[in-house]
Design an enzyme around this catalytic site. Sequence first.
Site, PDB file in Angstrom:
ATOM      1  N   ARG A  48      16.239   6.400 -62.812  1.00  0.00           N
ATOM      2  CA  ARG A  48      17.032   5.463 -62.047  1.00  0.00           C
ATOM      3  C   ARG A  48      16.573   5.258 -60.969  1.00  0.00           C
ATOM      4  NH1 ARG A  48      16.159   8.375 -58.362  1.00  0.00           N
ATOM      5  NH2 ARG A  48      17.818   7.102 -57.154  1.00  0.00           N
ATOM      6  N   GLY A  49      17.531   4.339 -60.053  1.00  0.00           N
ATOM      7  CA  GLY A  49      16.957   3.705 -58.772  1.00  0.00           C
ATOM      8  C   GLY A  49      16.278   2.302 -59.368  1.00  0.00           C
ATOM      9  N   ALA A  50      16.671   1.272 -58.486  1.00  0.00           N
ATOM     10  CA  ALA A  50      16.415  -0.114 -59.101  1.00  0.00           C
ATOM     11  C   ALA A  50      15.222  -0.440 -59.557  1.00  0.00           C
ATOM     12  CB  ALA A  50      16.886  -1.169 -58.009  1.00  0.00           C
ATOM     13  N   ARG A  79      22.977  -1.134 -67.304  1.00  0.00           N
ATOM     14  CA  ARG A  79      23.537  -1.003 -65.962  1.00  0.00           C
ATOM     15  C   ARG A  79      23.559  -2.123 -65.502  1.00  0.00           C
ATOM     16  NH1 ARG A  79      21.322   3.973 -62.448  1.00  0.00           N
ATOM     17  NH2 ARG A  79      23.727   3.781 -61.619  1.00  0.00           N
ATOM     18  N   GLN A 187      22.206  12.724 -55.986  1.00  0.00           N
ATOM     19  CA  GLN A 187      20.614  12.321 -55.899  1.00  0.00           C
ATOM     20  C   GLN A 187      19.904  12.661 -54.653  1.00  0.00           C
ATOM     21  OE1 GLN A 187      23.131  10.559 -56.918  1.00  0.00           O
ATOM     22  NE2 GLN A 187      22.623   8.751 -58.399  1.00  0.00           N
ATOM     23  N   ASP A 228      20.114  -1.850 -54.379  1.00  0.00           N
ATOM     24  CA  ASP A 228      20.179  -2.113 -56.024  1.00  0.00           C
ATOM     25  C   ASP A 228      20.027  -3.742 -56.276  1.00  0.00           C
ATOM     26  OD1 ASP A 228      20.825   0.991 -56.172  1.00  0.00           O
ATOM     27  OD2 ASP A 228      20.529   0.282 -58.112  1.00  0.00           O
ATOM     28  N   ASN A 238      24.134  -0.871 -52.878  1.00  0.00           N
ATOM     29  CA  ASN A 238      23.447   0.428 -52.898  1.00  0.00           C
ATOM     30  C   ASN A 238      24.373   1.563 -53.087  1.00  0.00           C
ATOM     31  OD1 ASN A 238      20.891   1.931 -52.664  1.00  0.00           O
ATOM     32  ND2 ASN A 238      21.689   2.692 -50.665  1.00  0.00           N
ATOM     33  N   LYS A 239      23.970   2.541 -53.290  1.00  0.00           N
ATOM     34  CA  LYS A 239      24.625   3.851 -53.873  1.00  0.00           C
ATOM     35  C   LYS A 239      25.969   3.860 -53.015  1.00  0.00           C
ATOM     36  CE  LYS A 239      24.172   6.077 -56.753  1.00  0.00           C
ATOM     37  NZ  LYS A 239      24.843   5.772 -57.789  1.00  0.00           N
TER      38      LYS A 239
END
Length: 343
Positions: A48-50, A79, A187, A228, A238-239
Amino acid sequence: MADGFSPIRWSDGELLLLDQTLLPEQQVWLHCRRPEDVAGAVRRLSVRGAPAIGVAAAYGLVLGAGDFDAAYELLLATRPTAVNLCWALDQGRVVRDRCVEAGAHTELRQRLLNWAGDLHREDVEANRRIGAFGRELFEEGDRVLTHCNAGALATAGYGTAIGVVEAAWSAGRLASVWVDETRPLLQGSRLTTWELSRLEIPHRLITDNSAGAIIARGWVQKIVVGADRIAANGDVANKVGTYPVAVLAARHGVPFYVAAPLSTIDRHTASGADIPIEERDAGEVVHAFGKRIAPRETEALNLAFDVTPAELVAALITDAGVLRPPYRESIASAFRDRDVAGR
Ligand code: MRU
Protein backbone atom coordinates in the site's frame (compact mmCIF):
# COMPACT_ATOMS: atom_id res chain seq x y z
CA MET A 1 15.90 1.88 6.09
CA ALA A 2 19.15 3.76 5.69
CA ASP A 3 20.45 0.52 4.20
CA GLY A 4 18.16 0.94 1.19
CA PHE A 5 15.19 -1.04 2.48
CA SER A 6 12.41 -1.73 -0.05
CA PRO A 7 9.11 -3.54 0.62
CA ILE A 8 9.23 -4.80 -2.99
CA ARG A 9 11.74 -7.28 -4.46
CA TRP A 10 12.06 -9.19 -7.70
CA SER A 11 13.76 -12.53 -7.32
CA ASP A 12 13.90 -15.65 -9.52
CA GLY A 13 10.89 -14.68 -11.61
CA GLU A 14 8.73 -13.85 -8.59
CA LEU A 15 7.58 -10.61 -7.01
CA LEU A 16 8.17 -10.56 -3.27
CA LEU A 17 6.08 -8.15 -1.20
CA LEU A 18 6.52 -7.55 2.51
CA ASP A 19 3.02 -8.24 3.87
CA GLN A 20 2.15 -4.95 5.58
CA THR A 21 -1.04 -6.34 7.12
CA LEU A 22 1.15 -8.40 9.47
CA LEU A 23 3.53 -5.64 10.59
CA PRO A 24 4.85 -4.85 13.12
CA GLU A 25 4.55 -8.31 14.75
CA GLN A 26 5.59 -10.44 11.80
CA GLN A 27 7.79 -9.88 8.76
CA VAL A 28 6.45 -12.21 6.10
CA TRP A 29 7.26 -11.92 2.39
CA LEU A 30 4.44 -12.82 0.00
CA HIS A 31 5.49 -14.64 -3.17
CA CYS A 32 3.51 -13.39 -6.18
CA ARG A 33 3.68 -15.52 -9.31
CA ARG A 34 0.56 -14.29 -11.14
CA PRO A 35 -1.00 -10.85 -11.63
CA GLU A 36 -3.93 -12.13 -9.52
CA ASP A 37 -1.55 -12.50 -6.56
CA VAL A 38 -0.42 -8.87 -6.97
CA ALA A 39 -4.00 -7.59 -7.38
CA GLY A 40 -5.06 -9.40 -4.20
CA ALA A 41 -2.09 -7.97 -2.28
CA VAL A 42 -2.97 -4.42 -3.40
CA ARG A 43 -6.66 -4.84 -2.52
CA ARG A 44 -6.08 -6.10 1.02
CA LEU A 45 -3.25 -3.55 1.59
CA SER A 46 -0.44 -6.08 1.88
CA VAL A 47 1.28 -3.55 -0.37
CA ARG A 48 0.00 0.00 0.00
CA GLY A 49 0.99 3.65 -0.39
CA ALA A 50 0.68 5.30 -3.80
CA PRO A 51 4.23 4.82 -5.20
CA ALA A 52 4.52 1.26 -3.85
CA ILE A 53 1.24 0.29 -5.51
CA GLY A 54 2.51 1.71 -8.82
CA VAL A 55 5.78 -0.24 -8.71
CA ALA A 56 4.07 -3.46 -7.57
CA ALA A 57 1.59 -3.12 -10.45
CA ALA A 58 4.49 -2.68 -12.89
CA TYR A 59 5.90 -6.04 -11.78
CA GLY A 60 2.34 -7.42 -11.94
CA LEU A 61 2.37 -6.64 -15.68
CA VAL A 62 5.62 -8.61 -16.01
CA LEU A 63 3.91 -11.60 -14.38
CA GLY A 64 0.94 -11.16 -16.72
CA ALA A 65 2.90 -10.50 -19.92
CA GLY A 66 1.26 -13.56 -21.56
CA ASP A 67 -2.19 -11.90 -21.37
CA PHE A 68 -1.20 -8.27 -21.03
CA ASP A 69 -4.60 -6.63 -21.43
CA ALA A 70 -6.23 -8.88 -18.83
CA ALA A 71 -3.43 -8.14 -16.34
CA TYR A 72 -3.72 -4.42 -17.06
CA GLU A 73 -7.48 -4.37 -16.40
CA LEU A 74 -7.21 -6.57 -13.32
CA LEU A 75 -4.56 -4.38 -11.70
CA LEU A 76 -6.26 -1.12 -12.69
CA ALA A 77 -9.46 -2.18 -10.91
CA THR A 78 -7.77 -2.77 -7.53
CA ARG A 79 -7.77 0.73 -6.00
CA PRO A 80 -9.08 3.97 -7.53
CA THR A 81 -7.44 6.90 -5.72
CA ALA A 82 -3.65 6.54 -6.02
CA VAL A 83 -2.79 7.91 -9.45
CA ASN A 84 0.58 6.14 -9.44
CA LEU A 85 -1.30 2.94 -10.23
CA CYS A 86 -2.71 4.03 -13.62
CA TRP A 87 0.43 6.10 -14.25
CA ALA A 88 2.56 2.93 -14.01
CA LEU A 89 0.09 0.74 -15.89
CA ASP A 90 -0.14 3.23 -18.77
CA GLN A 91 3.65 3.36 -19.03
CA GLY A 92 3.68 -0.44 -19.15
CA ARG A 93 1.20 -0.34 -22.00
CA VAL A 94 3.52 1.96 -23.96
CA VAL A 95 6.35 -0.56 -23.42
CA ARG A 96 4.05 -3.33 -24.70
CA ASP A 97 2.89 -1.31 -27.74
CA ARG A 98 6.47 -0.47 -28.74
CA CYS A 99 7.44 -4.10 -28.39
CA VAL A 100 4.54 -5.19 -30.61
CA GLU A 101 5.33 -2.51 -33.21
CA ALA A 102 8.92 -3.75 -33.31
CA GLY A 103 7.65 -7.33 -33.82
CA ALA A 104 9.53 -8.37 -30.67
CA HIS A 105 6.71 -10.32 -28.97
CA THR A 106 9.06 -12.90 -27.49
CA GLU A 107 10.97 -10.15 -25.68
CA LEU A 108 7.92 -8.61 -24.04
CA ARG A 109 8.41 -10.09 -20.59
CA GLN A 110 12.08 -9.11 -20.45
CA ARG A 111 11.39 -5.58 -21.71
CA LEU A 112 8.65 -5.12 -19.12
CA LEU A 113 10.99 -6.41 -16.43
CA ASN A 114 13.71 -3.92 -17.44
CA TRP A 115 11.17 -1.11 -17.35
CA ALA A 116 9.72 -2.17 -13.96
CA GLY A 117 13.25 -2.31 -12.53
CA ASP A 118 13.89 1.23 -13.82
CA LEU A 119 10.64 2.46 -12.25
CA HIS A 120 11.66 0.86 -8.96
CA ARG A 121 15.08 2.57 -8.94
CA GLU A 122 13.72 5.91 -10.16
CA ASP A 123 11.14 6.03 -7.36
CA VAL A 124 13.85 5.63 -4.72
CA GLU A 125 15.96 8.32 -6.42
CA ALA A 126 12.95 10.66 -6.59
CA ASN A 127 12.32 10.13 -2.88
CA ARG A 128 15.91 10.94 -2.00
CA ARG A 129 15.59 14.19 -3.94
CA ILE A 130 12.33 14.96 -2.09
CA GLY A 131 14.18 14.38 1.19
CA ALA A 132 17.02 16.70 0.19
CA PHE A 133 14.63 19.50 -0.85
CA GLY A 134 12.39 18.97 2.17
CA ARG A 135 15.06 19.09 4.85
CA GLU A 136 15.83 22.71 3.93
CA LEU A 137 12.40 23.68 5.27
CA PHE A 138 13.26 22.44 8.77
CA GLU A 139 15.02 24.15 11.67
CA GLU A 140 16.86 22.69 14.62
CA GLY A 141 14.47 21.61 17.37
CA ASP A 142 11.42 21.22 15.10
CA ARG A 143 8.81 18.69 16.11
CA VAL A 144 6.89 17.37 13.11
CA LEU A 145 3.52 15.65 12.92
CA THR A 146 2.65 13.09 10.24
CA HIS A 147 -0.47 11.14 9.31
CA CYS A 148 -0.73 7.61 7.90
CA ASN A 149 2.45 6.06 6.50
CA ALA A 150 4.44 7.72 3.73
CA GLY A 151 7.75 6.01 4.44
CA ALA A 152 9.85 3.37 2.73
CA LEU A 153 7.00 0.87 3.11
CA ALA A 154 4.67 3.09 1.07
CA THR A 155 7.14 3.53 -1.79
CA ALA A 156 9.85 1.59 -3.62
CA GLY A 157 12.16 2.73 -0.81
CA TYR A 158 13.18 5.70 1.38
CA GLY A 159 9.68 7.22 1.50
CA THR A 160 8.24 10.65 0.76
CA ALA A 161 7.08 12.34 4.00
CA ILE A 162 9.26 10.03 6.10
CA GLY A 163 12.11 10.55 3.61
CA VAL A 164 11.88 14.27 4.45
CA VAL A 165 11.79 13.39 8.16
CA GLU A 166 14.85 11.16 7.80
CA ALA A 167 16.76 13.81 5.84
CA ALA A 168 15.86 16.54 8.36
CA TRP A 169 16.87 14.27 11.25
CA SER A 170 20.22 13.42 9.63
CA ALA A 171 20.84 17.15 9.09
CA GLY A 172 20.23 17.87 12.82
CA ARG A 173 17.10 19.85 12.04
CA LEU A 174 14.51 17.72 13.78
CA ALA A 175 13.80 16.94 17.43
CA SER A 176 11.01 14.37 17.19
CA VAL A 177 7.96 13.11 15.32
CA TRP A 178 4.30 12.91 16.39
CA VAL A 179 2.66 9.93 14.70
CA ASP A 180 -1.12 9.91 14.18
CA GLU A 181 -2.28 6.33 14.68
CA THR A 182 -4.52 6.57 11.55
CA ARG A 183 -7.79 4.78 12.10
CA PRO A 184 -9.18 2.42 10.98
CA LEU A 185 -6.24 0.35 9.73
CA LEU A 186 -3.56 1.99 11.88
CA GLN A 187 -0.88 2.64 9.26
CA GLY A 188 0.58 5.21 11.67
CA SER A 189 0.79 3.04 14.76
CA ARG A 190 1.73 -0.18 12.96
CA LEU A 191 3.96 1.05 10.11
CA THR A 192 5.29 4.59 10.64
CA THR A 193 6.39 3.77 14.19
CA TRP A 194 8.06 0.56 12.93
CA GLU A 195 10.02 2.61 10.38
CA LEU A 196 10.95 5.39 12.82
CA SER A 197 12.13 2.80 15.36
CA ARG A 198 14.37 1.21 12.75
CA LEU A 199 15.70 4.66 11.82
CA GLU A 200 16.20 5.46 15.52
CA ILE A 201 14.29 8.74 15.18
CA PRO A 202 12.53 9.84 18.42
CA HIS A 203 8.76 9.65 18.05
CA ARG A 204 5.52 9.46 20.00
CA LEU A 205 2.28 7.87 18.93
CA ILE A 206 -0.98 9.79 19.41
CA THR A 207 -4.61 9.00 18.72
CA ASP A 208 -5.90 10.84 15.68
CA ASN A 209 -8.22 12.92 17.85
CA SER A 210 -5.27 14.19 19.93
CA ALA A 211 -3.77 16.20 17.06
CA GLY A 212 -5.74 19.36 17.93
CA ALA A 213 -4.66 19.32 21.57
CA ILE A 214 -1.02 18.74 20.67
CA ILE A 215 -0.95 21.46 18.02
CA ALA A 216 -2.80 23.94 20.27
CA ARG A 217 -0.10 23.48 22.93
CA GLY A 218 2.54 24.63 20.45
CA TRP A 219 4.18 21.22 20.36
CA VAL A 220 4.16 20.95 16.54
CA GLN A 221 6.29 23.21 14.32
CA LYS A 222 5.80 21.42 10.98
CA ILE A 223 3.37 18.93 9.47
CA VAL A 224 4.37 16.69 6.57
CA VAL A 225 2.23 14.05 4.88
CA GLY A 226 2.27 12.09 1.63
CA ALA A 227 -0.33 12.05 -1.15
CA ASP A 228 -2.27 9.56 -3.25
CA ARG A 229 -3.15 12.03 -5.97
CA ILE A 230 -2.56 15.75 -6.40
CA ALA A 231 -4.84 17.55 -8.83
CA ALA A 232 -3.60 20.13 -11.35
CA ASN A 233 -4.73 22.94 -9.01
CA GLY A 234 -2.79 21.53 -6.02
CA ASP A 235 -5.70 19.89 -4.15
CA VAL A 236 -4.37 16.80 -2.36
CA ALA A 237 -6.05 13.43 -1.81
CA ASN A 238 -4.42 11.52 1.03
CA LYS A 239 -5.40 9.14 3.83
CA VAL A 240 -8.67 10.13 5.49
CA GLY A 241 -7.92 12.38 8.44
CA THR A 242 -5.35 14.45 6.55
CA TYR A 243 -7.81 17.27 5.83
CA PRO A 244 -8.69 17.89 9.51
CA VAL A 245 -4.97 18.07 10.29
CA ALA A 246 -4.55 20.70 7.55
CA VAL A 247 -7.44 22.73 8.99
CA LEU A 248 -5.81 22.57 12.44
CA ALA A 249 -2.51 23.66 10.91
CA ALA A 250 -4.15 26.72 9.33
CA ARG A 251 -5.91 27.59 12.60
CA HIS A 252 -2.61 27.52 14.51
CA GLY A 253 -0.25 28.89 11.85
CA VAL A 254 1.73 25.65 11.47
CA PRO A 255 3.10 24.99 7.94
CA PHE A 256 1.37 21.99 6.33
CA TYR A 257 3.60 20.32 3.72
CA VAL A 258 2.82 17.55 1.25
CA ALA A 259 5.74 15.42 0.03
CA ALA A 260 5.20 13.52 -3.23
CA PRO A 261 6.95 12.75 -6.51
CA LEU A 262 5.71 14.28 -9.78
CA SER A 263 4.29 10.81 -10.54
CA THR A 264 1.62 11.50 -7.89
CA ILE A 265 0.52 14.72 -9.61
CA ASP A 266 -2.31 14.13 -12.06
CA ARG A 267 -2.39 16.96 -14.57
CA HIS A 268 -5.54 15.47 -16.12
CA THR A 269 -7.53 15.90 -12.93
CA ALA A 270 -8.52 19.56 -12.64
CA SER A 271 -9.34 19.71 -8.92
CA GLY A 272 -9.88 17.58 -5.84
CA ALA A 273 -13.59 17.29 -6.64
CA ASP A 274 -12.65 15.12 -9.62
CA ILE A 275 -10.48 12.66 -7.66
CA PRO A 276 -12.17 9.27 -7.16
CA ILE A 277 -12.24 8.48 -3.44
CA GLU A 278 -12.07 4.83 -2.47
CA GLU A 279 -14.78 3.60 -0.12
CA ARG A 280 -13.67 0.47 1.70
CA ASP A 281 -15.57 -2.24 3.51
CA ALA A 282 -17.44 -0.91 6.56
CA GLY A 283 -16.17 -3.99 8.40
CA GLU A 284 -12.81 -2.23 8.79
CA VAL A 285 -14.54 0.39 10.96
CA VAL A 286 -16.83 -1.80 13.04
CA HIS A 287 -14.08 -4.31 13.85
CA ALA A 288 -10.78 -3.82 15.63
CA PHE A 289 -8.25 -6.47 16.63
CA GLY A 290 -10.51 -9.22 15.28
CA LYS A 291 -13.42 -8.13 17.47
CA ARG A 292 -16.65 -6.26 16.69
CA ILE A 293 -16.59 -2.82 18.37
CA ALA A 294 -20.05 -1.51 17.38
CA PRO A 295 -23.53 -3.01 17.73
CA ARG A 296 -24.47 -5.50 15.01
CA GLU A 297 -27.18 -3.16 13.64
CA THR A 298 -24.84 -0.16 13.35
CA GLU A 299 -23.84 0.78 9.83
CA ALA A 300 -20.52 2.50 9.15
CA LEU A 301 -19.02 4.58 6.36
CA ASN A 302 -15.39 3.92 5.46
CA LEU A 303 -13.94 6.60 3.19
CA ALA A 304 -10.27 5.71 2.68
CA PHE A 305 -9.14 9.21 1.63
CA ASP A 306 -10.06 12.86 1.93
CA VAL A 307 -9.17 15.95 -0.07
CA THR A 308 -7.18 18.86 1.35
CA PRO A 309 -7.79 22.07 -0.64
CA ALA A 310 -4.65 23.60 -2.12
CA GLU A 311 -5.14 26.80 -0.10
CA LEU A 312 -4.23 24.87 3.08
CA VAL A 313 -0.97 23.48 1.63
CA ALA A 314 2.11 25.62 2.40
CA ALA A 315 4.24 23.78 -0.20
CA LEU A 316 4.44 20.62 -2.28
CA ILE A 317 7.83 19.00 -1.73
CA THR A 318 8.52 17.15 -4.99
CA ASP A 319 11.47 15.49 -6.68
CA ALA A 320 11.59 18.56 -8.95
CA GLY A 321 11.86 20.98 -6.02
CA VAL A 322 9.61 22.76 -3.53
CA LEU A 323 6.50 24.05 -5.31
CA ARG A 324 4.64 27.03 -3.83
CA PRO A 325 1.22 28.55 -4.54
CA PRO A 326 -0.30 29.31 -6.96
CA TYR A 327 -0.03 25.59 -7.67
CA ARG A 328 -1.65 25.56 -11.09
CA GLU A 329 1.33 27.61 -12.31
CA SER A 330 4.10 26.01 -10.23
CA ILE A 331 2.93 22.47 -11.12
CA ALA A 332 2.67 23.29 -14.84
CA SER A 333 6.13 24.84 -14.77
CA ALA A 334 7.67 21.80 -12.99
CA PHE A 335 6.29 19.50 -15.69
CA ARG A 336 7.44 21.83 -18.47
CA ASP A 337 10.98 21.81 -17.08
CA ARG A 338 10.91 18.03 -16.75
CA ASP A 339 9.65 17.58 -20.33
CA VAL A 340 12.34 19.93 -21.64
CA ALA A 341 14.97 17.91 -19.75
CA GLY A 342 13.50 14.83 -21.54
CA ARG A 343 12.82 12.77 -18.42
O1 MRU B 1 -4.64 3.20 2.12
P1 MRU B 1 -3.15 3.41 2.06
O2 MRU B 1 -2.44 2.87 3.25
O3 MRU B 1 -2.57 2.90 0.75
O4 MRU B 1 -2.98 5.00 2.06
C1 MRU B 1 -1.68 5.51 1.94
C2 MRU B 1 -1.59 6.98 2.07
O5 MRU B 1 -2.58 7.67 2.21
C3 MRU B 1 -0.22 7.60 1.92
O6 MRU B 1 -0.11 8.77 2.67
C4 MRU B 1 0.04 7.95 0.44
O7 MRU B 1 -0.22 6.86 -0.39
C5 MRU B 1 1.44 8.42 0.21
S1 MRU B 1 2.60 7.13 0.32
C6 MRU B 1 4.14 7.75 -0.02
